[in-house]
Motif scaffolding. Structure first.
Motif, PDB file in Angstrom:
ATOM      1  N   PHE A 304       0.754  -1.336  -0.094  1.00 45.09           N
ATOM      2  CA  PHE A 304      -0.062  -0.125   0.046  1.00 45.09           C
ATOM      3  C   PHE A 304       0.962   1.248  -0.032  1.00 45.09           C
ATOM      4  O   PHE A 304       2.010   1.014   0.549  1.00 45.09           O
ATOM      5  N   ALA A 305       0.557   2.297  -0.627  1.00 43.52           N
ATOM      6  CA  ALA A 305       1.487   3.368  -0.797  1.00 43.52           C
ATOM      7  C   ALA A 305       0.446   4.773  -0.899  1.00 43.52           C
ATOM      8  O   ALA A 305      -0.598   4.596  -1.575  1.00 43.52           O
ATOM      9  N   ASN A 306       0.846   5.844  -0.601  1.00 38.98           N
ATOM     10  CA  ASN A 306       0.180   7.234  -0.735  1.00 38.98           C
ATOM     11  C   ASN A 306       1.296   8.180  -1.225  1.00 38.98           C
ATOM     12  O   ASN A 306       2.589   8.079  -0.728  1.00 38.98           O
ATOM     13  N   SER A 307       0.854   8.917  -2.100  1.00 38.15           N
ATOM     14  CA  SER A 307       1.640  10.012  -2.645  1.00 38.15           C
ATOM     15  C   SER A 307       2.188  10.780  -1.452  1.00 38.15           C
ATOM     16  O   SER A 307       3.400  11.462  -1.710  1.00 38.15           O
ATOM     17  N   ASN A 308       1.490  11.154  -0.530  1.00 40.23           N
ATOM     18  CA  ASN A 308       1.947  12.141   0.568  1.00 40.23           C
ATOM     19  C   ASN A 308       1.952  11.111   1.921  1.00 40.23           C
ATOM     20  O   ASN A 308       1.150  10.613   2.649  1.00 40.23           O
ATOM     21  N   PRO A 309       3.315  10.445   1.845  1.00 36.20           N
ATOM     22  CA  PRO A 309       3.431   9.564   3.022  1.00 36.20           C
ATOM     23  C   PRO A 309       3.210  10.179   4.457  1.00 36.20           C
ATOM     24  O   PRO A 309       2.963   9.257   5.426  1.00 36.20           O
ATOM     25  N   GLU A 310       3.445  11.463   4.580  1.00 33.94           N
ATOM     26  CA  GLU A 310       3.200  11.930   6.065  1.00 33.94           C
ATOM     27  C   GLU A 310       1.941  12.442   6.317  1.00 33.94           C
ATOM     28  O   GLU A 310       1.651  12.671   7.388  1.00 33.94           O
ATOM     29  N   GLY A 311       0.989  12.287   5.170  1.00 33.87           N
ATOM     30  CA  GLY A 311      -0.258  12.788   5.459  1.00 33.87           C
ATOM     31  C   GLY A 311      -1.293  11.548   5.661  1.00 33.87           C
ATOM     32  O   GLY A 311      -0.876  10.612   6.420  1.00 33.87           O
ATOM     33  N   ASN A 313      -3.627   8.275   5.792  1.00 35.34           N
ATOM     34  CA  ASN A 313      -3.416   7.008   5.193  1.00 35.34           C
ATOM     35  C   ASN A 313      -4.639   6.744   4.225  1.00 35.34           C
ATOM     36  O   ASN A 313      -5.356   6.006   4.665  1.00 35.34           O
ATOM     37  N   VAL A 314      -4.705   7.390   3.028  1.00 34.76           N
ATOM     38  CA  VAL A 314      -5.967   7.199   2.206  1.00 34.76           C
ATOM     39  C   VAL A 314      -5.995   5.750   1.885  1.00 34.76           C
ATOM     40  O   VAL A 314      -7.076   5.190   1.587  1.00 34.76           O
ATOM     41  N   ALA A 315      -4.865   5.088   1.497  1.00 33.19           N
ATOM     42  CA  ALA A 315      -5.055   3.838   0.994  1.00 33.19           C
ATOM     43  C   ALA A 315      -5.614   2.815   1.943  1.00 33.19           C
ATOM     44  O   ALA A 315      -6.355   1.959   1.482  1.00 33.19           O
ATOM     45  N   LEU A 316      -5.486   2.788   3.117  1.00 30.84           N
ATOM     46  CA  LEU A 316      -6.171   2.025   4.003  1.00 30.84           C
ATOM     47  C   LEU A 316      -7.289   2.633   4.769  1.00 30.84           C
ATOM     48  O   LEU A 316      -8.045   1.796   5.456  1.00 30.84           O
ATOM     49  N   GLN A 317      -7.300   3.681   5.132  1.00 26.88           N
ATOM     50  CA  GLN A 317      -8.372   4.772   6.040  1.00 26.88           C
ATOM     51  C   GLN A 317      -9.094   5.581   5.299  1.00 26.88           C
ATOM     52  O   GLN A 317      -9.855   6.350   5.950  1.00 26.88           O
ATOM     53  N   GLY A 318      -8.962   5.728   3.944  1.00 25.33           N
ATOM     54  CA  GLY A 318      -9.690   6.988   3.388  1.00 25.33           C
ATOM     55  C   GLY A 318     -11.198   6.430   3.081  1.00 25.33           C
ATOM     56  O   GLY A 318     -11.674   5.282   3.403  1.00 25.33           O
ATOM     57  N   SER A 319     -11.995   7.266   2.982  1.00 26.04           N
ATOM     58  CA  SER A 319     -13.364   7.427   2.957  1.00 26.04           C
ATOM     59  C   SER A 319     -13.838   8.306   1.904  1.00 26.04           C
ATOM     60  O   SER A 319     -14.366   9.527   2.100  1.00 26.04           O
ATOM     61  N   LEU A 320     -13.872   7.877   0.514  1.00 22.14           N
ATOM     62  CA  LEU A 320     -14.077   8.486  -0.522  1.00 22.14           C
ATOM     63  C   LEU A 320     -15.395   7.811  -1.402  1.00 22.14           C
ATOM     64  O   LEU A 320     -15.520   6.647  -1.057  1.00 22.14           O
ATOM     65  N   ALA A 321     -15.893   8.559  -2.125  1.00 29.63           N
ATOM     66  CA  ALA A 321     -17.025   7.789  -2.912  1.00 29.63           C
ATOM     67  C   ALA A 321     -16.311   7.001  -3.966  1.00 29.63           C
ATOM     68  O   ALA A 321     -15.537   7.569  -4.712  1.00 29.63           O
ATOM     69  N   LEU A 434     -25.959   2.952  -6.460  1.00 33.52           N
ATOM     70  CA  LEU A 434     -25.767   2.068  -7.366  1.00 33.52           C
ATOM     71  C   LEU A 434     -24.317   2.107  -8.133  1.00 33.52           C
ATOM     72  O   LEU A 434     -24.020   1.302  -8.895  1.00 33.52           O
ATOM     73  N   ILE A 435     -24.216   3.514  -8.318  1.00 35.80           N
ATOM     74  CA  ILE A 435     -23.094   3.737  -9.089  1.00 35.80           C
ATOM     75  C   ILE A 435     -22.078   4.528  -8.378  1.00 35.80           C
ATOM     76  O   ILE A 435     -21.078   5.440  -8.781  1.00 35.80           O
ATOM     77  N   GLY A 436     -21.938   4.402  -6.921  1.00 33.39           N
ATOM     78  CA  GLY A 436     -20.879   4.694  -6.102  1.00 33.39           C
ATOM     79  C   GLY A 436     -20.792   5.946  -5.826  1.00 33.39           C
ATOM     80  O   GLY A 436     -19.750   6.559  -5.493  1.00 33.39           O
ATOM     81  N   GLN A 437     -21.937   6.711  -5.855  1.00 34.80           N
ATOM     82  CA  GLN A 437     -21.898   8.025  -5.164  1.00 34.80           C
ATOM     83  C   GLN A 437     -23.135   7.894  -4.134  1.00 34.80           C
ATOM     84  O   GLN A 437     -22.908   7.073  -3.569  1.00 34.80           O
ATOM     85  N   GLY A 438     -23.852   9.061  -3.776  1.00 31.06           N
ATOM     86  CA  GLY A 438     -24.517   9.221  -2.650  1.00 31.06           C
ATOM     87  C   GLY A 438     -23.790   9.079  -1.427  1.00 31.06           C
ATOM     88  O   GLY A 438     -22.809   9.519  -1.429  1.00 31.06           O
ATOM     89  N   GLY A 439     -24.060   8.044  -0.457  1.00 34.37           N
ATOM     90  CA  GLY A 439     -23.494   7.982   0.644  1.00 34.37           C
ATOM     91  C   GLY A 439     -22.607   6.738   0.880  1.00 34.37           C
ATOM     92  O   GLY A 439     -21.810   6.544   1.931  1.00 34.37           O
ATOM     93  N   VAL A 440     -22.354   6.087  -0.220  1.00 38.30           N
ATOM     94  CA  VAL A 440     -21.141   5.031  -0.456  1.00 38.30           C
ATOM     95  C   VAL A 440     -19.527   5.672   0.097  1.00 38.30           C
ATOM     96  O   VAL A 440     -19.626   6.654  -0.830  1.00 38.30           O
ATOM     97  N   ARG A 441     -18.927   5.165   0.789  1.00 37.01           N
ATOM     98  CA  ARG A 441     -17.729   5.329   0.995  1.00 37.01           C
ATOM     99  C   ARG A 441     -16.819   4.263   0.818  1.00 37.01           C
ATOM    100  O   ARG A 441     -17.100   3.203   1.447  1.00 37.01           O
ATOM    101  N   ALA A 442     -15.564   4.408   0.304  1.00 37.04           N
ATOM    102  CA  ALA A 442     -14.460   3.345   0.514  1.00 37.04           C
ATOM    103  C   ALA A 442     -13.093   4.014   0.020  1.00 37.04           C
ATOM    104  O   ALA A 442     -12.796   5.237  -0.084  1.00 37.04           O
ATOM    105  N   ASN A 443     -12.187   3.216   0.006  1.00 36.68           N
ATOM    106  CA  ASN A 443     -10.923   3.246  -0.085  1.00 36.68           C
ATOM    107  C   ASN A 443     -10.266   2.243  -0.806  1.00 36.68           C
ATOM    108  O   ASN A 443     -10.926   1.310  -1.133  1.00 36.68           O
ATOM    109  N   PRO A 444      -8.983   2.500  -1.449  1.00 34.89           N
ATOM    110  CA  PRO A 444      -8.359   1.250  -2.417  1.00 34.89           C
ATOM    111  C   PRO A 444      -8.422   0.005  -1.693  1.00 34.89           C
ATOM    112  O   PRO A 444      -8.541  -1.031  -2.341  1.00 34.89           O
TER     113      PRO A 444
END
Length: 566
Positions: A304-311, A313-321, A434-444
């Protein structure tokens, strides 16, 4: 690290370099106000006084003056005077008083940097002492000057990060014997994993030490560290069920300086040095990129990796549509409910309305007389929205939880993670889900797991540390995907990778492949977040590039590189 003795912090500042020894003892930072107020009684005199209060943006002279007064007082070893130059003098004095006692610092040199509007950077140099051991310690921080509304006076805005940039509310700087022994984290083949070689692992290595240091066979050393604020052990959900303690949202304690080395324990992880190196290289070449790779057959996290390693951890903890990558879950549901069939005719108009919203396809394309295979491969939004009227509000939530293990808040990967969220919604929001918008949240991590489940037909909870190390239980899904639906879903993903929207990034990767592209609109962003998830053999990967645009073009090449390098 562990749950250690609490003390408090301290910090920097000044134009001309000064030295001071902080004296004081407060053991906790208390947030206070201490902001004075003028009392006006009315009349012309009151109006004149009110008009005299400075307002508007701070001038350069005001920012420089307020910062200098605070930093000079602090550097002179006068915490009370320094605290009076802040907008929260009680909290500031408590922190400054406790700084030397808990962190065990000596005289401090502070150098003020170049002002940037209301922000003033500064550097700190001091010595930390433990018994007969002295070690130099230096770091950089920043303060912000604000105007107090009551009287217009420029003051330093007090927050714990003024003392040290790693401090949050309730955290403390402590020098002493570490409560948790250091660890030597290893990859799956026994090679050492370090932050220097793999920057994205920094916070995770701290977390591994926090959780497994005592089990790894080492002994603690003496360190200066950030000891995080304790959180309630248990919280209650609205329905009365126990929720997690918040551990997965909690930052681990962080070592800032080692005064006496402890004996390292060893901890083997599931990470692959080759895959991790590839992931680190690829995200470093991109902005706002995050990626995860894992084994579909077992759930073992390879990288797992992130462009901003000091920021964060979107890869494991992110919450994005997750955008259209969520169509993997939605398609599995439609297939199981016989609302779609891989080679059955399926509508894909330019527009489809539900719940008062009008949905459309990217660039308003349509497919006339096409099949569900055609719609899925082209990532047709309306092919899914058109089926919303045939679904119950909780259908997608149940499918996500029961088959793909998402959104149950029960993953235990070995370090903090977010398990995704697919809440029950109604009307237009349900259709958008159904198309990953609304309230759905996930990360890589979540979407790599989703495509892995689609490949195998069975959810395997991802993990970074084997459950054999600590006896924890991995999350289970209630059921497997039905054989017919899994066969069709796998074929849909293979079609997308070979001849659909994922064909370009997946070209030449063999026949055992599958992929799904995605893009997710975000308020106030000019470009959507780009998503891509795919498998190749027994490696699955997912990536998001925030503000990257179309997923195939932005995140697709990143996933391709990681699949090739794993």
């Amino acid at each position: 690290m562990g749950k250690r003795r609490r003390e408090v912090r301290r910090e920097p500042g000044t134009n001309n370099t000064r030295k001071y020894a902080v004296i004081g003892a407060a053991a906790a930072v208390v947030i206070g106000a201490g902001v004075g107020a003028w009392a006006f009684t009315g009349g012309d005199e009151a109006a004149d006084q009110a008009d005299a209060i400075p307002t508007g943006p701070l001038t350069a002279a005001e920012v420089k003056g307020a910062a200098t007064k605070f930093l000079d007082a602090w550097a002179a070893g006068e915490p009370a005077r320094a605290a009076r130059q802040t907008d929260a003098p009680t909290a500031a004095q408590a922190a400054l008083d406790a700084y030397a006692k808990s962190a065990r610092t000596g005289p401090v040199e502070i150098q003020k940097g170049k002002r940037a509007k209301a922000k003033v950077p500064f550097s700190v140099a001091t010595t930390v002492t433990w018994e007969k051991t002295d070690k130099p310690w230096a770091y950089e921080s920043e303060l912000t000057v604000v105007r107090r509304a009551a009287d217009g006076r420029p003051l330093v805005h007090w927050q714990p990060s003024v003392l040290h940039p790693d401090l949050a509310e309730g955290d403390q700087l402590v020098t002493g014997e570490a409560g948790t022994p250091p660890i030597r984290a290893l990859d799956r083949d026994g090679g050492e994993l370090t932050k220097e070689k793999y920057p994205s692992l920094g916070a995770v290595l701290d977390s591994l030490r926090e959780r497994y240091g005592e089990k790894a066979g080492g002994t603690p050393g003496v360190e200066l560290r950030v000891v995080r604020a304790e959180k309630p052990e248990k919280e209650k959900k609205a329905d009365g069920a126990e929720a997690k303690s918040g551990d997965d949202d909690e930052l681990p304690d962080k070592t800032l300086l080692t005064l006496a080395e402890g004996k390292e324990g060893t901890l083997r992880t599931t990470l692959s040095a080759k895959a991790q190196a590839t992931a680190e290289k690829e995200v470093a070449e991109r902005k706002k990129a995050s990626v995860v790779a894992l084994r579909p057959s077992t759930g073992e996290i390879l990288a797992f990796a992130n462009s901003n390693p000091e920021g964060f951890n979107v890869a494991l903890q992110g919450s994005l549509a997750p955008g259209s990558t969520m169509k993997i879950v939605s398609a599995s549901m439609l297939l199981e409910k016989d609302l779609a069939g891989i080679d059955k005719k399926h509508p894909c108009p330019k527009y489809s309305s539900y719940g008062g919203w009008k949905f459309q396809n990217v660039e308003k394309f349509k497919i006339t007389g096409g099949t569900f295979r055609d719609s899925f491969g082209a990532s047709c939004n309306t092919a899914f929205i058109s089926q919303a009227k045939k679904l119950k509000d909780d259908d997608l939530t149940k499918q996500s939880q029961q088959v793909f293990g998402l959104g149950k808040d029960d993953w235990a990967i070995g370090v903090p993670s977010f398990d995704g969220a697919v809440p029950v919604q109604s009307d237009a929001s349900m259709a958008a889900s159904l198309i990953g918008q609304g309230g759905v949240r996930a990360n890589p991590l979540n979407m790599a797991s989703v495509v892995a489940t689609a490949k195998t037909g069975e959810f395997h909870q991802p993990y970074l540390v084997s459950p054999e190390v600590d006896g924890r239980s991995l999350a289970k899904a209630e059921r497997k995907l039905s054989a017919s639906a899994q066969s069709q879903l796998k074929a849909l993903l293979t079609h997308t990778a070979v001849a659909g929207s994922g064909a370009e990034p997946m070209a030449g990767l063999g026949s055992d492949v599958g992929a799904k592209t995605g893009s997710a609109e975000v308020d106030n962003q000019k470009k959507p977040n780009g998503w891509f998830t795919a498998w190749r053999g027994d490696v699955a990967a997912a990536a998001v590039i925030q503000e990257g645009g179309r997923g195939g073009a932005s995140a697709g090449p990143l996933v391709r590189a990681v699949l090739l390098g794993s």
